[in-house]
Design an enzyme around this catalytic site. Sequence first.
Site, short mmCIF file in Angstrom:
data_model
loop_
_atom_site.label_atom_id
_atom_site.label_comp_id
_atom_site.label_asym_id
_atom_site.label_seq_id
_atom_site.Cartn_x
_atom_site.Cartn_y
_atom_site.Cartn_z
CG ASP A 107 9.63 -3.24 -4.36
OD1 ASP A 107 10.41 -2.27 -4.37
OD2 ASP A 107 9.12 -3.70 -3.32
CG ASP A 196 6.39 4.61 -5.28
OD1 ASP A 196 5.98 5.06 -4.20
OD2 ASP A 196 7.58 4.28 -5.48
CD GLU A 198 8.39 6.36 -2.21
OE1 GLU A 198 9.33 6.52 -1.40
OE2 GLU A 198 8.21 5.32 -2.87
#
Length: 305
Positions: A107, A196, A198
């Site tokens: 990625d 995503d 996090e």
Amino acid sequence: MSAARRGWRRAFCAVATASAGVLLLGTLAPATAAPSFLYGEPLHGKERAYDQAIADDIAANNHTMGSQIARVEGDKSTPETIAAAQQPQNVAGPDGIGIQATVAGIDVASYQGNVNWASYYSQGKRFVWAKTTEGTGYTNPYFAQQYNGSYNAGFIRGAYHFALPNNSGGVAQANYFVDHGGGWSRDGKTLPGALDMEYNPYGATCYGLSQASMAAWVRAFHDQYHARTGRWPVIYTSTSWWNQCVGSAQTFGSTVPLWVARYASSVGALPTGWGFHTVWQYTSSPLDQDTFNGAYDRLQALANG
């Protein structure tokens, strides 16, 4: 002017035109001095200003997938764990049967700039997710080269969105993501967009939200992405962050492929709500590297929906 330099300038201008003011987010971090040379060529006038904008953009918004997980949890990967991660892990897939194959991938984000896709393909990498957006005010200036370039080199590719749940609602961020390259098409080469989730790069670990509020935010993104694209998003996270910030408030394993980050010799315990993983990010060195939990035809099936 080199072809590479012309390419990044066209990508930068396209982003600046489509999203006026996006690159002004450099106020979030100290500006860095513009380089005097880029790709071996001297910079003057407007060219230097463009390069300063790119430098500020990366300094302010280079929150790559897993950057905050590595910051908080550490990257314990070694050459030995990296080699082990690329082998079948003898863990079950969605049918409960042990997986006997993996597919290598990576990625990328603005940090990588213009990527030499042919080189990574020759190394055996076959899929990639490229960062396109963060919150509702940032787009990756290199996204076009990364997303289209990987496709042209033979990769199965997708886009990812770095969530800022205290910045705006899940619906707004799903729309921003889709509107800036995070959509999906049934062409056999496009993966569903990845969300995503996090640690907060700007403050409190869980963005000041309770588990119930965070779960509701993810649900709103999840539902809106499906409404816009016909696909459920992939969710990228670490077990530690997810269990702390979402926990069992809601579960997503019945619809969402899990992309789990753990920089060690095994995937380990999974976040609450999932019984198996689809992708494993096993190291952030020298760049983010991933394995798909299955054979290449299963990766194609994920792309085809």
